[in-house]
Scaffold this active site. Structure first.
Site, PDB file in Angstrom:
ATOM      1  CG  HIS A 133      -1.947   1.065   1.231  1.00  0.00           C
ATOM      2  ND1 HIS A 133      -3.184   0.896   1.812  1.00  0.00           N
ATOM      3  CD2 HIS A 133      -1.955   2.318   0.735  1.00  0.00           C
ATOM      4  CE1 HIS A 133      -3.897   2.005   1.675  1.00  0.00           C
ATOM      5  NE2 HIS A 133      -3.158   2.885   1.022  1.00  0.00           N
TER       6      HIS A 133
ATOM      7  CD  GLU B 141      -4.260  -3.285   0.544  1.00  0.00           C
ATOM      8  OE1 GLU B 141      -4.798  -4.358   0.853  1.00  0.00           O
ATOM      9  OE2 GLU B 141      -3.830  -2.464   1.401  1.00  0.00           O
TER      10      GLU B 141
ATOM     11  CG  HIS C 266      -8.153  -3.409   8.752  1.00  0.00           C
ATOM     12  ND1 HIS C 266      -7.297  -2.480   8.185  1.00  0.00           N
ATOM     13  CD2 HIS C 266      -8.319  -3.022  10.028  1.00  0.00           C
ATOM     14  CE1 HIS C 266      -6.986  -1.557   9.081  1.00  0.00           C
ATOM     15  NE2 HIS C 266      -7.588  -1.868  10.220  1.00  0.00           N
TER      16      HIS C 266
END
Length: 237
Positions: A43, A70, A190
């Site tokens: 990310h 991401e 997550h």
């Protein structure tokens, strides 16, 4: 079969804290693949506080499993996607100052924006996943935007797992059923860890992929990266 994609952001965070190249993110990615990981996730945020633009380019040269990038789809992110053409682009609604992802997209309010972004990414030959809360309406919105998959935001599940795991997973089951009915693939991520992952997989057998970073890297400090990856794989299989 649910794939395990290892998020290596925390490796870059540790490296950046000393300003050198130890630990090396490319070596970690290669080791993770060698130890059984079926994907590598990064990310890259605009401030480059962990994964940098150069990291993404370097990883793209060596990652042989699925490379998942991401990020919030601003101009910089889209430039990365077009240049790298990863296996998957996961769209998250984080503002630049966010510490970590803390909510899914409102795919109804932002449908016009996301529809344009999805079309552009898919035209580049990249699979698109949209990060959503476990709400069937948001899943329907993701389908309308042109996504190939959704990624279910699992922090609420993880936070409530100990108190009542059946209640914690109920919304996710409904969202997954809606995704299957619409022909969408299903990812999740997550706060998933070695304790709550197996139950999620049991209740969501349709899961295509989980992306796990923080908990996995923390476990690896005590158990070693190879052993930890094998532990997580066993929860999925």
């Amino acid at each position: 079969m649910t794939k395990l994609s290892v998020n290596i952001n925390k490796i870059a965070t540790l490296r950046n804290s000393r300003g050198a190249d130890n630990p090396n993110v490319v070596k970690t990615a290669l080791d993770a693949e060698r130890f059984g990981a079926e994907g590598i996730t990064v990310h890259p945020r605009p401030d480059e506080r962990h994964i940098t633009y150069q990291d993404v380019l370097d990883l793209n040269e060596v990652v042989t499993t699925e490379f998942n990038i991401e990020g919030y789809p601003d101009a910089r992110f889209m430039e990365i996607i077009h240049r790298v053409k990863p296996a998957q682009a996961t769209l998250v609604p984080d503002p630049p100052t966010a510490i970590t992802s803390n909510a899914g997209w409102d795919t109804l309010t932002h449908q016009d924006f996301l529809k344009e972004i999805c079309a552009e990414i898919k035209a580049a030959g990249v699979r698109v996943s949209i990060f959503v809360d476990p709400d069937p309406k948001m899943v329907e919105g993701a389908k309308a935007c042109g996504a190939d998959r959704i990624e279910l935001y699992t922090e609420p599940y993880a936070a409530n797992y100990q108190a009542d795991r059946d209640k914690a997973v109920a919304d996710y089951v409904q969202a997954a059923e809606k995704a299957v009915a619409l022909g969408l693939g299903i990812n999740a991520g997550h706060d998933l860890d070695a304790e709550n992952l197996k139950f999620l997989k049991e209740k969501l057998p349709q899961l295509d992929e989980v992306s796990i970073g923080h908990a996995l890297i923390c476990d690896a400090l005590y158990q070693g990266l190879e052993n930890t990856i094998q532990i997580y794989l066993r929860q999925l299989k």
